[in-house]
Design an enzyme around this catalytic site. Structure first.
Site, PDB file in Angstrom:
ATOM      1  N   THR A 188      54.098  18.112  34.715  1.00 33.80           N
ATOM      2  CA  THR A 188      53.401  16.832  34.903  1.00 33.80           C
ATOM      3  C   THR A 188      52.247  16.628  33.930  1.00 33.80           C
ATOM      4  O   THR A 188      51.748  15.518  33.803  1.00 33.80           O
ATOM      5  CB  THR A 188      52.790  16.776  36.316  1.00 33.80           C
ATOM      6  OG1 THR A 188      51.902  17.897  36.453  1.00 33.80           O
ATOM      7  CG2 THR A 188      53.871  16.833  37.386  1.00 33.80           C
ATOM      8  N   GLY A 189      51.781  17.693  33.321  1.00 39.67           N
ATOM      9  CA  GLY A 189      50.554  17.650  32.514  1.00 39.67           C
ATOM     10  C   GLY A 189      49.312  17.840  33.372  1.00 39.67           C
ATOM     11  O   GLY A 189      48.212  18.057  32.854  1.00 39.67           O
ATOM     12  N   ILE A 190      49.487  17.767  34.690  1.00 37.63           N
ATOM     13  CA  ILE A 190      48.321  17.822  35.586  1.00 37.63           C
ATOM     14  C   ILE A 190      47.711  19.221  35.625  1.00 37.63           C
ATOM     15  O   ILE A 190      46.499  19.396  35.455  1.00 37.63           O
ATOM     16  CB  ILE A 190      48.708  17.357  37.009  1.00 37.63           C
ATOM     17  CG1 ILE A 190      49.116  15.885  36.999  1.00 37.63           C
ATOM     18  CG2 ILE A 190      47.543  17.575  37.982  1.00 37.63           C
ATOM     19  CD1 ILE A 190      49.734  15.401  38.312  1.00 37.63           C
TER      20      ILE A 190
ATOM     21  N   CYS B  92      53.001  20.611  30.433  1.00 39.65           N
ATOM     22  CA  CYS B  92      53.651  21.268  31.566  1.00 39.65           C
ATOM     23  C   CYS B  92      54.508  20.204  32.244  1.00 39.65           C
ATOM     24  O   CYS B  92      54.715  19.135  31.672  1.00 39.65           O
ATOM     25  CB  CYS B  92      52.642  21.923  32.506  1.00 39.65           C
ATOM     26  SG  CYS B  92      51.496  20.801  33.337  1.00 39.65           S
TER      27      CYS B  92
ATOM     28  N   MET C 205      47.962  21.669  33.538  1.00 42.02           N
ATOM     29  CA  MET C 205      47.370  22.018  32.242  1.00 42.02           C
ATOM     30  C   MET C 205      46.015  21.333  32.065  1.00 42.02           C
ATOM     31  O   MET C 205      45.044  21.945  31.602  1.00 42.02           O
ATOM     32  CB  MET C 205      48.298  21.604  31.099  1.00 42.02           C
ATOM     33  CG  MET C 205      49.475  22.516  30.896  1.00 42.02           C
ATOM     34  SD  MET C 205      48.972  24.162  30.323  1.00 42.02           S
ATOM     35  CE  MET C 205      50.567  24.762  29.725  1.00 42.02           C
TER      36      MET C 205
ATOM     37  N   HIS D 257      36.526   6.883  23.138  1.00 39.94           N
ATOM     38  CA  HIS D 257      35.409   6.929  24.095  1.00 39.94           C
ATOM     39  C   HIS D 257      35.058   8.344  24.542  1.00 39.94           C
ATOM     40  O   HIS D 257      33.895   8.630  24.788  1.00 39.94           O
ATOM     41  CB  HIS D 257      35.753   6.110  25.357  1.00 39.94           C
ATOM     42  CG  HIS D 257      35.766   4.634  25.122  1.00 39.94           C
ATOM     43  ND1 HIS D 257      35.764   3.717  26.151  1.00 39.94           N
ATOM     44  CD2 HIS D 257      35.779   3.910  23.973  1.00 39.94           C
ATOM     45  CE1 HIS D 257      35.775   2.482  25.636  1.00 39.94           C
ATOM     46  NE2 HIS D 257      35.799   2.576  24.327  1.00 39.94           N
TER      47      HIS D 257
HETATM   48  C1  RB5 Z   1      55.865  24.268  37.133  1.00 43.07           C
HETATM   49  O1  RB5 Z   1      56.921  24.210  38.016  1.00 43.07           O
HETATM   50  C2  RB5 Z   1      54.951  23.076  37.328  1.00 43.07           C
HETATM   51  O2  RB5 Z   1      54.192  23.249  38.476  1.00 43.07           O
HETATM   52  C3  RB5 Z   1      54.069  22.896  36.119  1.00 43.07           C
HETATM   53  O3  RB5 Z   1      54.859  22.690  34.996  1.00 43.07           O
HETATM   54  C4  RB5 Z   1      53.114  21.733  36.140  1.00 43.07           C
HETATM   55  O4  RB5 Z   1      53.776  20.542  36.427  1.00 43.07           O
HETATM   56  C5  RB5 Z   1      51.891  21.899  36.945  1.00 43.07           C
HETATM   57  O5  RB5 Z   1      51.023  21.034  37.000  1.00 43.07           O
END
Ligand code: RB5
Length: 147
Positions: free
Chosen positions: A68-70, A66, A72, A99
């Protein structure tokens, strides 16, 4: 090895680039669950699609992307049996396998360029879980935290 991959609209371009890397591995079969365009989608739905394939044994590994990947990684780690690692560097990618036996990798399409993402994905795919007793014990304790 089958790998299921999915992204939201924030990382469609990086998903295509990661798939190019996956295609270099003769033993990897790819299942792309989308999204395929730039229309906004909600990342938890994509995370669920990918992770369901891992926990049901359809695929061995998952890759989620996504912005940031955060988001997801947060969503994926809500799912029982998923150990999702958000990695922005090669060292973390290797350690997440050695690990943590991470079965899902999260990447940020607005964070990583293709070069670093390429190296991270290769490292993550080619590093095995160490299997050391201390790591097994800690993973067992993580599993015990699952609701
Ligand atoms: C979408 O705008 C953005 O929030 C998503 O891709 C992601 O970064 C969420 O963590």
């Amino acid at each position: 090895m089958k790998v299921t991959i999915g992204s939201d609209h924030g990382a469609v371009a990086l998903k295509e680039e990661v798939k190019m890397v996956l295609k270099e591995f003769a033993d990897i079969e790819i299942h792309d669950v989308g999204t395929f365009g730039t229309d906004p989608v909600d990342y938890p739905e994509i995370a669920a699609k990918v992770c369901n394939e891992i926990v049901t044994g359809i695929s061995e590994r998952g890759i989620l992307l996504c912005g940031t990947g955060i988001g997801m990684s947060i969503a994926a780690n809500k799912i029982k049996g998923i150990r999702c690692a958000l990695c922005n560097d090669v060292y973390s990618a290797k350690m997440s396998r050695e690990h943590n036996n991470a079965n899902v990798l999260a990447l940020g399409g607005r964070v990583l360029g293709f070069g670093p993402a390429d190296e991270i994905v290769r490292a993550w795919l080619t590093t095995d879980f160490s299997g050391a007793a201390r790591h097994e014990r800690r993973l067992h304790k993580i599993a015990n935290l699952e609701c």
